[in-house]
Design an enzyme around this catalytic site. Structure first.
Site, PDB file in Angstrom:
ATOM      1  N   SER A   1       0.847  -1.196   0.000  1.00 44.78           N
ATOM      2  CA  SER A   1       0.000   0.000   0.000  1.00 44.78           C
ATOM      3  C   SER A   1       0.874   1.233   0.000  1.00 44.78           C
ATOM      4  CB  SER A   1      -0.861   0.017   1.255  1.00 44.78           C
ATOM      5  OG  SER A   1      -1.526   1.253   1.394  1.00 44.78           O
TER       6      SER A   1
ATOM      7  N   TYR B   1      -2.295  -1.090  10.839  1.00 40.12           N
ATOM      8  CA  TYR B   1      -2.346  -1.506   9.434  1.00 40.12           C
ATOM      9  C   TYR B   1      -1.141  -0.996   8.644  1.00 40.12           C
ATOM     10  CZ  TYR B   1      -3.929  -1.458   4.539  1.00 40.12           C
ATOM     11  OH  TYR B   1      -4.011  -1.611   3.171  1.00 40.12           O
TER      12      TYR B   1
HETATM   13  P1  NAD Z   1     -11.238  -6.218   0.086  1.00 45.88           P
HETATM   14  O1  NAD Z   1     -12.022  -6.085   1.327  1.00 45.88           O
HETATM   15  O2  NAD Z   1     -11.967  -6.397  -1.169  1.00 45.88           O
HETATM   16  O3  NAD Z   1     -10.201  -7.398   0.204  1.00 45.88           O
HETATM   17  C1  NAD Z   1      -9.614  -7.796   1.408  1.00 45.88           C
HETATM   18  C2  NAD Z   1      -9.885  -9.281   1.548  1.00 45.88           C
HETATM   19  O4  NAD Z   1      -9.116  -9.789   2.630  1.00 45.88           O
HETATM   20  C3  NAD Z   1     -11.318  -9.616   1.879  1.00 45.88           C
HETATM   21  O5  NAD Z   1     -12.090  -9.783   0.706  1.00 45.88           O
HETATM   22  C4  NAD Z   1     -11.179 -10.914   2.651  1.00 45.88           C
HETATM   23  O6  NAD Z   1     -11.502 -12.014   1.836  1.00 45.88           O
HETATM   24  C5  NAD Z   1      -9.712 -10.991   2.999  1.00 45.88           C
HETATM   25  N1  NAD Z   1      -9.503 -11.245   4.419  1.00 45.88           N
HETATM   26  C6  NAD Z   1      -9.436 -10.362   5.429  1.00 45.88           C
HETATM   27  N2  NAD Z   1      -9.228 -11.002   6.597  1.00 45.88           N
HETATM   28  C7  NAD Z   1      -9.147 -12.331   6.306  1.00 45.88           C
HETATM   29  C8  NAD Z   1      -8.938 -13.493   7.079  1.00 45.88           C
HETATM   30  N3  NAD Z   1      -8.744 -13.429   8.400  1.00 45.88           N
HETATM   31  N4  NAD Z   1      -8.950 -14.682   6.437  1.00 45.88           N
HETATM   32  C9  NAD Z   1      -9.136 -14.757   5.100  1.00 45.88           C
HETATM   33  N5  NAD Z   1      -9.330 -13.675   4.319  1.00 45.88           N
HETATM   34  C10 NAD Z   1      -9.337 -12.484   4.934  1.00 45.88           C
HETATM   35  O7  NAD Z   1     -10.317  -4.925   0.021  1.00 45.88           O
HETATM   36  P2  NAD Z   1      -9.087  -4.533  -0.897  1.00 45.88           P
HETATM   37  O8  NAD Z   1      -8.949  -3.087  -0.689  1.00 45.88           O
HETATM   38  O9  NAD Z   1      -9.211  -5.063  -2.264  1.00 45.88           O
HETATM   39  O10 NAD Z   1      -7.858  -5.231  -0.183  1.00 45.88           O
HETATM   40  C11 NAD Z   1      -6.938  -6.029  -0.885  1.00 45.88           C
HETATM   41  C12 NAD Z   1      -5.548  -5.589  -0.553  1.00 45.88           C
HETATM   42  O11 NAD Z   1      -5.354  -4.257  -1.013  1.00 45.88           O
HETATM   43  C13 NAD Z   1      -5.211  -5.573   0.925  1.00 45.88           C
HETATM   44  O12 NAD Z   1      -3.922  -6.119   1.105  1.00 45.88           O
HETATM   45  C14 NAD Z   1      -5.187  -4.104   1.269  1.00 45.88           C
HETATM   46  O13 NAD Z   1      -4.320  -3.848   2.335  1.00 45.88           O
HETATM   47  C15 NAD Z   1      -4.659  -3.539  -0.015  1.00 45.88           C
HETATM   48  N6  NAD Z   1      -4.880  -2.103  -0.209  1.00 45.88           N
HETATM   49  C16 NAD Z   1      -6.120  -1.592  -0.344  1.00 45.88           C
HETATM   50  C17 NAD Z   1      -6.279  -0.236  -0.563  1.00 45.88           C
HETATM   51  C18 NAD Z   1      -7.628   0.389  -0.745  1.00 45.88           C
HETATM   52  O14 NAD Z   1      -7.726   1.611  -0.747  1.00 45.88           O
HETATM   53  N7  NAD Z   1      -8.674  -0.360  -0.919  1.00 45.88           N
HETATM   54  C19 NAD Z   1      -5.157   0.584  -0.650  1.00 45.88           C
HETATM   55  C20 NAD Z   1      -3.902   0.030  -0.510  1.00 45.88           C
HETATM   56  C21 NAD Z   1      -3.771  -1.326  -0.304  1.00 45.88           C
END
Ligand code: NAD
Ligand code: MG
Length: 330
Positions: A222, A235
């Site tokens: 991120s 986080y």
């Molecule tokens: P998202 O909620 O769609 O995806 C996160 C997923 O993590 C969930 O769908 C869930 O299936 C999984 N998860 C969480 N806890 C879990 C557990 N204990 N066991 C199994 N699965 C679990 O959100 P996203 O934003 O697509 O996140 C995906 C990645 O992107 C993450 O690593 C997040 O840190 C990163 N990210 C997101 C953003 C943003 O703005 N959305 C920005 C930077 C990084």
């Protein structure tokens, strides 16, 4: 008897009238096949901008309940066989970046297993259907990554269902906003560390014996790794850890022919943000403070996950590719 050969003019005329009958997204899909020029697309006007409607869901949230609905490439991603015959496991493959990667991987010809929490079954079902519609094997492997034994079983199940493994996308994460470190309980801290740091460690250890030269590991980091928000104390440090393990493992595994890279998104419109990842105030203006003035959609990162997995990126390892609408990257 009808003639089977056509002149170039007849073919082009036919394509022209077909395109005229199609809606804009269809034209974009068709364009790749016929080399009809779609022209450049303005990234600013492509997707919704803030202000967004107030909304909140219990963690981990569902993409299907978000307003507006995120674009994971369900209709827009176009494959060209870049991952034909590959076998991928994607954690958090039900929604967000993981789902965009899963859809794109299948459209590029890979068989894909996804992991997610049981509460996300509805989102996961849609992804599995899309993978199968692309003509690939889609495997649903729900379970909680905070358990080491489950992480080991997940890899074993993915390997047996896919007949091997050569792409591991460690993408799942927990993000919960807390105004003060005093509001971060030990349970919170533990859950964030287990999901974001321990799970990749357990998954990669279990996967490594199965990864042949040419395999790849991709971690979702991120912009928080370099530019942490005040309210994401636990986080943000896990994302710095992700960036760090990408670089150390890349050095460790290069001699084995295994590449390790990361993706560093900026603000992306996903369930993580509407289920406790952001304050309501931040959510309503989500992405508005980036130079592009809007959040990214998961599909806008899909091609990065594809590129990092594809064999033609064979000299890229230890890299973290950013996609953040112009906001701070290292
Ligand atoms: P998202 O909620 O769609 O995806 C996160 C997923 O993590 C969930 O769908 C869930 O299936 C999984 N998860 C969480 N806890 C879990 C557990 N204990 N066991 C199994 N699965 C679990 O959100 P996203 O934003 O697509 O996140 C995906 C990645 O992107 C993450 O690593 C997040 O840190 C990163 N990210 C997101 C953003 C943003 O703005 N959305 C920005 C930077 C990084
Ligand atoms: Mg989800």
């Amino acid at each position: 008897m009808q003639q089977n050969t056509f002149t170039r003019r007849q073919v082009l005329a036919g394509i022209g009238s077909t395109l005229a009958a199609l809606s804009l997204p269809d034209v974009v899909v068709a364009a790749g096949n016929v080399h009809a020029a779609a022209g450049p697309e303005d990234p600013l006007g492509k997707y919704p901008k803030p202000p967004f409607k107030e909304q909140s869901q219990p963690w981990p949230g569902l993409a299907s309940k978000m307003e507006p609905q995120p674009d994971h490439g369900e209709k827009s991603y176009k494959g060209s066989g870049r991952l034909a015959g590959r076998k991928a496991l994607i954690t958090g493959g039900d929604s967000g970046m993981g789902r965009a990667a899963a859809i794109a991987y299948a459209l590029e010809g890979a068989d894909v297993a996804i992991n997610y929490l049981p509460a996300e079954e509805a989102d996961a079902k849609e992804v599995i259907a899309l993978i199968k519609a692309a003509g690939c094997k889609g495997v649903a492997l729900p379970g909680d990554l905070r358990e080491e034994s489950f992480c080991r079983k997940l890899i074993a199940d993915a390997v047996s269902a896919l007949g091997g493994l050569d792409i591991l996308v460690s993408n799942a994460a927990r993000q919960q906003t807390r105004a003060s470190i005093l509001d971060v309980s030990s349970e919170d801290f533990d859950a964030t560390m287990k999901t974001n740091i321990y799970a990749p460690f357990w998954l990669i250890k279990a996967a490594l014996p199965h990864l042949k030269p040419g395999s790849v590991i991709i971690g979702t980091s991120s912009e928080q790794a370099y530019d942490p928000s005040a309210d994401l104390y636990d986080y943000a440090q896990t994302k710095a850890a992700t960036t760090n393990f990408v670089k150390s493992l890349a050095r460790q595994l290069a001699p084995k022919g295994i590449r390790v890279n990361g993706v560093a998104p900026g603000p992306i419109w996903t369930p993580l943000q509407v289920s406790g990842g952001a304050t309501m105030e931040k959510l309503k203006q989500f992405g508005g403070n980036t130079p592009m003035g809007r959040p990214g959609q998961p599909v806008e990162l899909a091609s990065i996950y594809v590129q990092l997995a594809a064999a033609d990126a064979s000299y890229a390892t230890g890299q973290v590719y950013g996609s953040s609408g112009g906001a701070g990257q290292p």
